[in-house]
Design a protein around this motif. Sequence first.
Motif, PDB file in Angstrom:
ATOM      1  N   LEU A  31      40.932 -34.246  30.361  1.00  0.00           N
ATOM      2  CA  LEU A  31      41.213 -34.713  31.731  1.00  0.00           C
ATOM      3  C   LEU A  31      42.715 -34.835  32.002  1.00  0.00           C
ATOM      4  N   LEU A  32      43.528 -34.615  30.951  1.00  0.00           N
ATOM      5  CA  LEU A  32      44.982 -34.692  31.142  1.00  0.00           C
ATOM      6  C   LEU A  32      45.517 -33.330  31.580  1.00  0.00           C
ATOM      7  N   HIS A  33      46.701 -33.338  32.163  1.00  0.00           N
ATOM      8  CA  HIS A  33      47.315 -32.097  32.652  1.00  0.00           C
ATOM      9  C   HIS A  33      46.300 -31.327  33.500  1.00  0.00           C
ATOM     10  N   ALA A  34      45.650 -32.072  34.387  1.00  0.00           N
ATOM     11  CA  ALA A  34      44.523 -31.536  35.167  1.00  0.00           C
ATOM     12  C   ALA A  34      44.951 -30.406  36.101  1.00  0.00           C
ATOM     13  N   ASP A  35      46.242 -30.377  36.447  1.00  0.00           N
ATOM     14  CA  ASP A  35      46.701 -29.297  37.349  1.00  0.00           C
ATOM     15  C   ASP A  35      46.542 -27.927  36.680  1.00  0.00           C
ATOM     16  N   LEU A  42      36.843 -29.694  34.849  1.00  0.00           N
ATOM     17  CA  LEU A  42      37.004 -31.136  35.071  1.00  0.00           C
ATOM     18  C   LEU A  42      35.665 -31.779  35.423  1.00  0.00           C
ATOM     19  N   THR A  43      34.818 -31.058  36.167  1.00  0.00           N
ATOM     20  CA  THR A  43      33.479 -31.578  36.469  1.00  0.00           C
ATOM     21  C   THR A  43      32.713 -31.825  35.179  1.00  0.00           C
ATOM     22  N   VAL A  44      32.775 -30.855  34.262  1.00  0.00           N
ATOM     23  CA  VAL A  44      32.047 -30.983  32.987  1.00  0.00           C
ATOM     24  C   VAL A  44      32.578 -32.193  32.201  1.00  0.00           C
ATOM     25  N   ALA A  45      33.893 -32.357  32.188  1.00  0.00           N
ATOM     26  CA  ALA A  45      34.491 -33.481  31.448  1.00  0.00           C
ATOM     27  C   ALA A  45      34.077 -34.825  32.061  1.00  0.00           C
ATOM     28  N   SER A  63      46.191 -45.126  32.888  1.00  0.00           N
ATOM     29  CA  SER A  63      46.218 -43.675  32.687  1.00  0.00           C
ATOM     30  C   SER A  63      47.543 -43.193  33.267  1.00  0.00           C
ATOM     31  N   VAL A  64      47.600 -41.888  33.519  1.00  0.00           N
ATOM     32  CA  VAL A  64      48.798 -41.309  34.117  1.00  0.00           C
ATOM     33  C   VAL A  64      48.512 -41.186  35.615  1.00  0.00           C
ATOM     34  N   LEU A  65      49.199 -41.997  36.415  1.00  0.00           N
ATOM     35  CA  LEU A  65      48.812 -42.118  37.824  1.00  0.00           C
ATOM     36  C   LEU A  65      48.822 -40.779  38.562  1.00  0.00           C
ATOM     37  N   ALA A  66      49.859 -39.967  38.345  1.00  0.00           N
ATOM     38  CA  ALA A  66      49.946 -38.705  39.089  1.00  0.00           C
ATOM     39  C   ALA A  66      48.767 -37.796  38.728  1.00  0.00           C
ATOM     40  N   ASN A  67      48.400 -37.796  37.443  1.00  0.00           N
ATOM     41  CA  ASN A  67      47.287 -36.954  36.988  1.00  0.00           C
ATOM     42  C   ASN A  67      45.957 -37.454  37.574  1.00  0.00           C
ATOM     43  N   THR A  68      45.740 -38.776  37.470  1.00  0.00           N
ATOM     44  CA  THR A  68      44.487 -39.351  37.976  1.00  0.00           C
ATOM     45  C   THR A  68      44.393 -39.161  39.491  1.00  0.00           C
ATOM     46  N   SER A  69      45.511 -39.328  40.195  1.00  0.00           N
ATOM     47  CA  SER A  69      45.513 -39.134  41.658  1.00  0.00           C
ATOM     48  C   SER A  69      45.163 -37.697  42.006  1.00  0.00           C
ATOM     49  N   GLY A  70      45.679 -36.748  41.205  1.00  0.00           N
ATOM     50  CA  GLY A  70      45.387 -35.335  41.438  1.00  0.00           C
ATOM     51  C   GLY A  70      43.886 -35.055  41.306  1.00  0.00           C
ATOM     52  N   ILE A  71      43.261 -35.661  40.292  1.00  0.00           N
ATOM     53  CA  ILE A  71      41.811 -35.487  40.099  1.00  0.00           C
ATOM     54  C   ILE A  71      41.062 -36.093  41.276  1.00  0.00           C
ATOM     55  N   ARG A  72      41.515 -37.250  41.712  1.00  0.00           N
ATOM     56  CA  ARG A  72      40.886 -37.933  42.853  1.00  0.00           C
ATOM     57  C   ARG A  72      40.908 -37.073  44.105  1.00  0.00           C
ATOM     58  N   THR A  73      42.053 -36.463  44.343  1.00  0.00           N
ATOM     59  CA  THR A  73      42.194 -35.627  45.539  1.00  0.00           C
ATOM     60  C   THR A  73      41.230 -34.450  45.479  1.00  0.00           C
ATOM     61  N   ARG A  74      41.102 -33.884  44.279  1.00  0.00           N
ATOM     62  CA  ARG A  74      40.213 -32.714  44.136  1.00  0.00           C
ATOM     63  C   ARG A  74      38.737 -33.132  44.202  1.00  0.00           C
ATOM     64  N   ILE A  75      38.416 -34.356  43.784  1.00  0.00           N
ATOM     65  CA  ILE A  75      37.038 -34.854  43.979  1.00  0.00           C
ATOM     66  C   ILE A  75      36.780 -35.028  45.480  1.00  0.00           C
ATOM     67  N   SER A  77      38.057 -33.483  47.914  1.00  0.00           N
ATOM     68  CA  SER A  77      37.948 -32.201  48.612  1.00  0.00           C
ATOM     69  C   SER A  77      36.632 -31.484  48.301  1.00  0.00           C
ATOM     70  N   GLY A  78      35.900 -31.987  47.314  1.00  0.00           N
ATOM     71  CA  GLY A  78      34.622 -31.363  46.948  1.00  0.00           C
ATOM     72  C   GLY A  78      34.754 -30.308  45.857  1.00  0.00           C
ATOM     73  N   GLU A  79      35.991 -30.047  45.415  1.00  0.00           N
ATOM     74  CA  GLU A  79      36.182 -29.029  44.378  1.00  0.00           C
ATOM     75  C   GLU A  79      35.637 -29.485  43.018  1.00  0.00           C
ATOM     76  N   ILE A  80      35.782 -30.779  42.756  1.00  0.00           N
ATOM     77  CA  ILE A  80      35.286 -31.355  41.503  1.00  0.00           C
ATOM     78  C   ILE A  80      34.170 -32.327  41.858  1.00  0.00           C
ATOM     79  N   LEU A  81      33.065 -32.302  41.096  1.00  0.00           N
ATOM     80  CA  LEU A  81      32.032 -33.316  41.254  1.00  0.00           C
ATOM     81  C   LEU A  81      32.425 -34.487  40.370  1.00  0.00           C
ATOM     82  N   GLY A  82      32.635 -35.628  40.999  1.00  0.00           N
ATOM     83  CA  GLY A  82      33.059 -36.774  40.189  1.00  0.00           C
ATOM     84  C   GLY A  82      32.784 -38.070  40.902  1.00  0.00           C
TER      85      GLY A  82
END
Length: 353
Positions: A31-35, A42-45, A63-75, A77-82
């Motif tokens: 889940l790190l370096h998610a970009d 990321l969905t699988v993880a 955690s690493v705020l910028a990384n976690t925020s990036g995952i949040r944004t992609r969730i 948007s519907g790109e990641i199921l989370g």
Amino acid sequence: MPHAATVIDCTGMTVTAGLWNSHVHILPANLLHADKKSGSQLTVALQAMLTRWGFTTVFDVASVLANTSGIRTRIASGEILGPRILTTGEPFFAPHGVPGYVSKYLDENNIILPDDVTVVDAVERVQREIRAGADGIKIFAGSIEGDGVLLMSLGRARAIVQEAHRLRRPVFVHPSNLAGINIALDSGADVLAHLTSDGGTWSPVLIGRMRAAHMSLIPTLTLFDVEAKKGGAPPDVQQKIVERAVARLRAYSAAGGDILFGTDVGYIYQFDTSEEYALMQRAGLTFPQILASLTTNPAHRFGFSDHSGRIAVKMDADLTVFRGDPATDLSALSRVSYTIRAGRVIFRGTPEQ
Ligand SMILES: [Zn+2]
């Protein structure tokens, strides 16, 4: 019901409001370096660690705020199921207080955590973290360093808590020991991120102070078992460590203390929730109390109770569907058929799981 709605056959299943896990870390390497990772990776993880176990909301408490925020944004948007992810971002330590067991892992994964030299630095970082999207603040009142515990000064803890509260965010405290709990109480923090399981017993006076301060408690009982095994303690010592933690949960729960379910997954890699439920039951918690720790208690504590934690009209369409009935067989809480977040199936189980 909208006529395009998907109908799911839940014969033999039980539906509850979507579960909360109030102590997780978005820190595993997958889940790190998610970009640099695809949405499906990321969905699988996230499924393996969280949604497969029924969690529709998690509080990431370091955690690493910028990384976690990036995952949040992609969730979003519907790109990641989370799940819905709330986060404290990077935690706060005493100067040079990043625990040894954390810094080695961070080094291996090319992550540098901030080190606030002065109290003013720490307070300014509280502002920056919250501006950057942190939903809470996490402090290590006690950092385990080698065989000892490095305590944060009360002045620093108070300044951090005061600033977080001014900005209307809750503060989680990693206590490590009794001195850490006292720092949590004396600084006005809100949530103990763990029980303690050292020799310092929880007296009725301490429990009374915790209750009076409306301190919420996240047991993370599984963590004590995992750590005791990792430390190579003999079986009787391992058992004593777990039983001490269980006894403290029993005492705080019996006194009417607020309990929030949490496992510390992402720091530990035992994702299966069944041991945590079994240990909570051993601490005397009834099924309704365990369910409350997964739903209504965290929703209330974190200000979400008008839209999360119950099944009712106008609430978030967050649901967890279990095979069997957890009210009569607690192990069913770990047999998840569907995890549904905002009306969308984000995890679908198979009968073998
Ligand atoms: Zn943790």
